[in-house]
Motif scaffolding. Sequence first.
Motif, PDB file in Angstrom:
ATOM      1  N   HIS A  45       0.628  -1.003  -0.009  1.00  0.00           N
ATOM      2  CA  HIS A  45      -0.325   0.031   0.584  1.00  0.00           C
ATOM      3  C   HIS A  45       0.691   1.241   0.318  1.00  0.00           C
ATOM      4  O   HIS A  45       0.579   2.271   0.096  1.00  0.00           O
ATOM      5  N   LYS A  85      -3.181   2.054  -4.531  1.00  0.00           N
ATOM      6  CA  LYS A  85      -3.688   3.679  -3.336  1.00  0.00           C
ATOM      7  C   LYS A  85      -5.574   2.959  -3.010  1.00  0.00           C
ATOM      8  O   LYS A  85      -6.731   4.276  -3.415  1.00  0.00           O
ATOM      9  N   ILE A 130      -9.310   2.659  -1.823  1.00  0.00           N
ATOM     10  CA  ILE A 130      -9.132   2.820  -0.759  1.00  0.00           C
ATOM     11  C   ILE A 130     -11.037   2.016  -0.502  1.00  0.00           C
ATOM     12  O   ILE A 130     -11.876   3.126  -1.126  1.00  0.00           O
ATOM     13  N   ASP A 131     -11.156   0.684  -0.508  1.00  0.00           N
ATOM     14  CA  ASP A 131     -12.530   0.076  -1.069  1.00  0.00           C
ATOM     15  C   ASP A 131     -12.970  -0.636   0.526  1.00  0.00           C
ATOM     16  O   ASP A 131     -12.039  -1.098   1.538  1.00  0.00           O
ATOM     17  N   SER A 132     -14.511  -0.482   0.716  1.00  0.00           N
ATOM     18  CA  SER A 132     -14.672  -0.774   1.969  1.00  0.00           C
ATOM     19  C   SER A 132     -15.323  -2.171   2.179  1.00  0.00           C
ATOM     20  O   SER A 132     -15.424  -2.928   2.838  1.00  0.00           O
ATOM     21  N   LYS A 151      -7.704  -4.047   6.655  1.00  0.00           N
ATOM     22  CA  LYS A 151      -8.074  -2.881   6.748  1.00  0.00           C
ATOM     23  C   LYS A 151      -7.168  -1.850   7.202  1.00  0.00           C
ATOM     24  O   LYS A 151      -7.484  -0.481   7.202  1.00  0.00           O
ATOM     25  N   SER A 152      -5.850  -2.533   8.373  1.00  0.00           N
ATOM     26  CA  SER A 152      -4.632  -2.066   9.010  1.00  0.00           C
ATOM     27  C   SER A 152      -3.717  -3.164   8.727  1.00  0.00           C
ATOM     28  O   SER A 152      -3.874  -3.992   9.310  1.00  0.00           O
TER      29      SER A 152
END
Length: 411
Positions: A149, A221, A223-225, A277-278
């Motif tokens: 990421h 890059k 950012i998908d939920s 998510k992280s």
Amino acid sequence: MNKKKVYLIGIGMGAESSLTKEAMDILSQVPVIIGAQRMIESFRNTSIWINREELGILPETYTQYLSSKIADYIKGLRHTTIAVLLSGDVGFCSGAKKLLQELEFCDVRLIPGITTVSYLASRCNLSWEDMCLTSLHGTSNPIINRIHHNAYTFTLLGGKDSLNGICKLLMEYGMDQVKLHVGERLSYPDEKIQTINPMQGYACKQHELAAVIIENPRPCKVIDSCKDDEDIIRGKVPMTKSEVREVSISKLKLTKDAICYDVGAGTGSVGIEIACKSPDIQVYAIEKNPEAIELIKENKKKFRADNLRVIEGIAPSALEDLPAPTHVFLGGTTGNLEGIVCAIWEKNPKVRIVLNAISLETVAQAIEFGKKHSEIQSEVVQLQVSKARTLGNYHMMTGQNPIYIITWYKE
């Protein structure tokens, strides 16, 4: 009674050239200097030591790196001014953090030093303001997710072959496009900096004092939920659909440093989603089906979620050796809902649990369980999702199975 004054000094990479003027002024005067063996040896090679030796005012030295022992030593000193030498900068991956807690009885002042990341970045003509900063020194920190990421990821290396370990991981996760800018013995006369790719690996003998900046020309890059269902490798194993994943994960109320179980993981879709998510979240995907285990491993590689660990076995016995969870998703309980939840509570009574139930029998079992344990707070959401499919010039809605999303937590 006046407190002892203690300077925690970041000495940069180790050579005198990376000492700041402020650090040099303090070290030319303090009567006691403490530090790990490499720090003390580096200081003894500086002009400050030589000058003090010529003047006959050498400081007392104490070789130690353990914070508690340093604190005990300082307590017994008659001197009121002490310096503790620490590598790099006192604000990044430094022993200063623990020492500040141990030295509450002293007047402590932090003296910043040159960080390895700023030094190596300058040698490579790179800006480091947007780099992802981490460390593999003395830890098994997952790094693939971070590299995936970020355009640039800096890490301190831990161990003599850790660089080749990173190269092997990068190849395993299909990231042969990255470049590694490797720095060894930075600031010393025999400093070495070179750029390699993961395919070639590191042929030389890696020095313990090493760091690397990993350059990814194609960082993710997006950012998908929630991941699209079509993107997840499924096979014939049941999978929690994207809209259900979205709601279920939101009910978990994840924290940045969460330790999360995905019990009855299936394809691993929920666990993978959480891991993405992280990189700081630890995920354990527990599954008994060998076919599903292989699918989870494939999805782990595809989405570069190296902060997810695959655990083959049946809950609750498969949970015994895992760290206590902060969050748990129950996708399947094989009829042992109460046994699994009680085992999870033994590890952490404050854990937040989200259960997905399809059959009415599981819903009934969950409701009875909630009544039996009046100390838990619960929430039940029934979700029905329909998706359009094309039939000629028409769009027909096709309904998926209704899902009950049950959340349990204790105040």
